[in-house]
Design a protein around this motif. Structure first.
Motif, PDB file in Angstrom:
ATOM      1  N   GLY A 129       0.683  -1.034   0.170  1.00  0.00           N
ATOM      2  CA  GLY A 129       0.116   0.182  -0.204  1.00  0.00           C
ATOM      3  C   GLY A 129       1.266   0.971  -0.182  1.00  0.00           C
ATOM      4  O   GLY A 129       0.263   2.321  -0.222  1.00  0.00           O
TER       5      GLY A 129
ATOM      6  N   ARG B  13      -5.104  -8.112  -0.652  1.00  0.00           N
ATOM      7  CA  ARG B  13      -4.639  -7.240   0.054  1.00  0.00           C
ATOM      8  C   ARG B  13      -5.506  -7.120   1.766  1.00  0.00           C
ATOM      9  O   ARG B  13      -6.372  -7.705   1.654  1.00  0.00           O
ATOM     10  CB  ARG B  13      -4.272  -5.832   0.255  1.00  0.00           C
ATOM     11  CG  ARG B  13      -3.562  -5.957  -0.910  1.00  0.00           C
ATOM     12  CD  ARG B  13      -2.887  -3.916  -1.816  1.00  0.00           C
ATOM     13  NE  ARG B  13      -2.689  -3.649  -2.327  1.00  0.00           N
ATOM     14  CZ  ARG B  13      -1.572  -3.729  -2.343  1.00  0.00           C
ATOM     15  NH1 ARG B  13      -0.234  -4.851  -1.953  1.00  0.00           N
ATOM     16  NH2 ARG B  13      -0.494  -4.088  -3.614  1.00  0.00           N
TER      17      ARG B  13
ATOM     18  N   ARG C  28      -5.217   3.259  -0.187  1.00  0.00           N
ATOM     19  CA  ARG C  28      -4.881   2.785  -0.839  1.00  0.00           C
ATOM     20  C   ARG C  28      -4.778   1.509  -0.681  1.00  0.00           C
ATOM     21  O   ARG C  28      -5.296   0.629  -1.493  1.00  0.00           O
ATOM     22  CB  ARG C  28      -3.527   3.069  -1.026  1.00  0.00           C
ATOM     23  CG  ARG C  28      -3.301   4.236  -1.612  1.00  0.00           C
ATOM     24  CD  ARG C  28      -1.718   4.695  -1.656  1.00  0.00           C
ATOM     25  NE  ARG C  28      -1.310   5.870  -1.202  1.00  0.00           N
ATOM     26  CZ  ARG C  28       0.153   5.833  -1.507  1.00  0.00           C
ATOM     27  NH1 ARG C  28       1.060   5.567  -0.755  1.00  0.00           N
ATOM     28  NH2 ARG C  28       0.683   7.661  -0.984  1.00  0.00           N
ATOM     29  N   ARG C  29      -5.097   0.096   0.128  1.00  0.00           N
ATOM     30  CA  ARG C  29      -5.395  -1.021   0.319  1.00  0.00           C
ATOM     31  C   ARG C  29      -6.656  -1.351   0.019  1.00  0.00           C
ATOM     32  O   ARG C  29      -6.927  -2.101  -0.284  1.00  0.00           O
ATOM     33  CB  ARG C  29      -4.902  -1.733   1.604  1.00  0.00           C
ATOM     34  CG  ARG C  29      -3.535  -1.788   2.070  1.00  0.00           C
ATOM     35  CD  ARG C  29      -3.056  -2.387   3.429  1.00  0.00           C
ATOM     36  NE  ARG C  29      -1.647  -2.243   3.971  1.00  0.00           N
ATOM     37  CZ  ARG C  29      -1.237  -3.098   4.916  1.00  0.00           C
ATOM     38  NH1 ARG C  29      -1.688  -3.610   5.499  1.00  0.00           N
ATOM     39  NH2 ARG C  29      -0.009  -3.000   5.496  1.00  0.00           N
TER      40      ARG C  29
ATOM     41  N   ASN D 189      -8.854   0.387  -1.540  1.00  0.00           N
ATOM     42  CA  ASN D 189      -8.968   0.672  -3.163  1.00  0.00           C
ATOM     43  C   ASN D 189      -8.442   0.109  -4.125  1.00  0.00           C
ATOM     44  O   ASN D 189      -8.736   0.345  -5.828  1.00  0.00           O
ATOM     45  CB  ASN D 189      -8.959   2.042  -3.305  1.00  0.00           C
ATOM     46  CG  ASN D 189     -10.386   3.479  -2.538  1.00  0.00           C
ATOM     47  OD1 ASN D 189     -11.618   2.369  -2.126  1.00  0.00           O
ATOM     48  ND2 ASN D 189      -9.990   4.549  -1.798  1.00  0.00           N
ATOM     49  N   ASP D 190      -7.475  -1.342  -3.916  1.00  0.00           N
ATOM     50  CA  ASP D 190      -6.791  -1.643  -5.026  1.00  0.00           C
ATOM     51  C   ASP D 190      -7.785  -3.121  -5.400  1.00  0.00           C
ATOM     52  O   ASP D 190      -7.034  -4.123  -3.967  1.00  0.00           O
ATOM     53  CB  ASP D 190      -5.384  -2.078  -4.313  1.00  0.00           C
ATOM     54  CG  ASP D 190      -5.114  -2.332  -5.153  1.00  0.00           C
ATOM     55  OD1 ASP D 190      -5.128  -3.412  -5.765  1.00  0.00           O
ATOM     56  OD2 ASP D 190      -3.744  -2.887  -4.687  1.00  0.00           O
TER      57      ASP D 190
ATOM     58  N   SER E 130      -7.082  -5.182  -7.422  1.00  0.00           N
ATOM     59  CA  SER E 130      -5.937  -5.753  -8.658  1.00  0.00           C
ATOM     60  C   SER E 130      -5.512  -6.917  -7.755  1.00  0.00           C
ATOM     61  O   SER E 130      -4.543  -8.065  -7.835  1.00  0.00           O
ATOM     62  CB  SER E 130      -4.761  -5.438  -8.976  1.00  0.00           C
ATOM     63  OG  SER E 130      -4.382  -4.609  -7.944  1.00  0.00           O
TER      64      SER E 130
END
Length: 232
Positions: A16, A143, A134-135, A137-138, A140
């Motif tokens: 992140g 996480r 960030r974690r 909203n990721d 891909s």
């Protein structure tokens, strides 16, 4: 320390922080603007290739959940491959620790850190609140979600581990921040650390200027002394 003319930089950061993005930009700047041969090696990718072939692991997040002894074997294999690389600048993208069911497992235990023989250790960091966002909203990656307080603890653990690796290997360590909107600044921070050509040139320039200033000062002093002697 690694051999002369070879930079082997281990760059770390918890999930992140935007580590891989910063590393990619730094390598681009080193290769294109500084004209330095640069290679990026993702430690986890080397481990994953072996895990796929020997253990049937399907993705890197599944690999993180393997028993500690199996992860240790994968780590050593990757470290040996990295130690054999001879590019001008080798940037190793990795993590300082892996969160397992048994606790935090070191990503760079002594045997691996000494085996890779780094010239530099760099940690990418950011504000805990930004990392948490960030974690979340990721899409891909699978996480592990965490509250800012937990992330703050992970950052502190990372700093302690980084300092320990520096003591073990003799390589200097540095910390660069990648807060929102500062990715280019973070990348340039890495470039300044690894571009020893520019650093050496700047040092030589400073030394030359200092020597020139000292010579001029000595000449002025001598001239003043001669003038004073002649007036008596």
């Amino acid at each position: 320390m690694a051999e002369n003319n070879i930079k082997r930089a281990i760059i770390v950061g918890i999930p992140g922080v935007g580590k891989t993005t910063v590393i990619t930009r730094a390598a681009e700047l080193l290769s294109t603007e500084r004209q330095l041969k640069t290679a990026i090696v993702t430690y986890g990718t080397l481990m994953f290739e072996e895990a796929q072939q020997k253990l049937g692991v399907k993705n890197r997040d599944e690999m993180r959940r393997l028993p500690v002894d199996q992860q240790g074997g994968l780590q050593e294999m990757a470290a040996r491959r990295i130690a054999e690389m001879r590019d001008g600048i080798v940037i190793v993208d990795t993590h300082l620790f892996i969160s397992t069911r048994e606790g935090y497992y070191p990503g760079l235990p002594m045997r691996l850190a000494t085996l890779m023989n780094p010239t530099n250790l760099i940690m990418v960091t950011a504000r805990p609140e930004e990392i948490a966002e960030r974690r979340k909203n990721d899409p891909s990656r699978q996480r592990d979600a965490a509250e800012p307080e937990v992330i703050k603890e992970q950052l502190e653990i990372s700093k302690m581990m980084l300092a320990s690796c520096s003591v073990i290997t003799g390589a200097p360590f540095a910390i660069v921040r990648n807060d929102t909107g500062s990715m280019d600044d973070a990348a340039m921070g890495i470039v300044r650390i690894l571009d020893t050509t520019t650093t050496a040139a700047a040092h030589n320039n400073t030394s030359a200027k200092t020597a020139a200033t000292a010579t001029a000062a000595a000449a002025t002093k001598t001239g003043n002394g001669d003038g004073g002697g002649g007036s008596k």
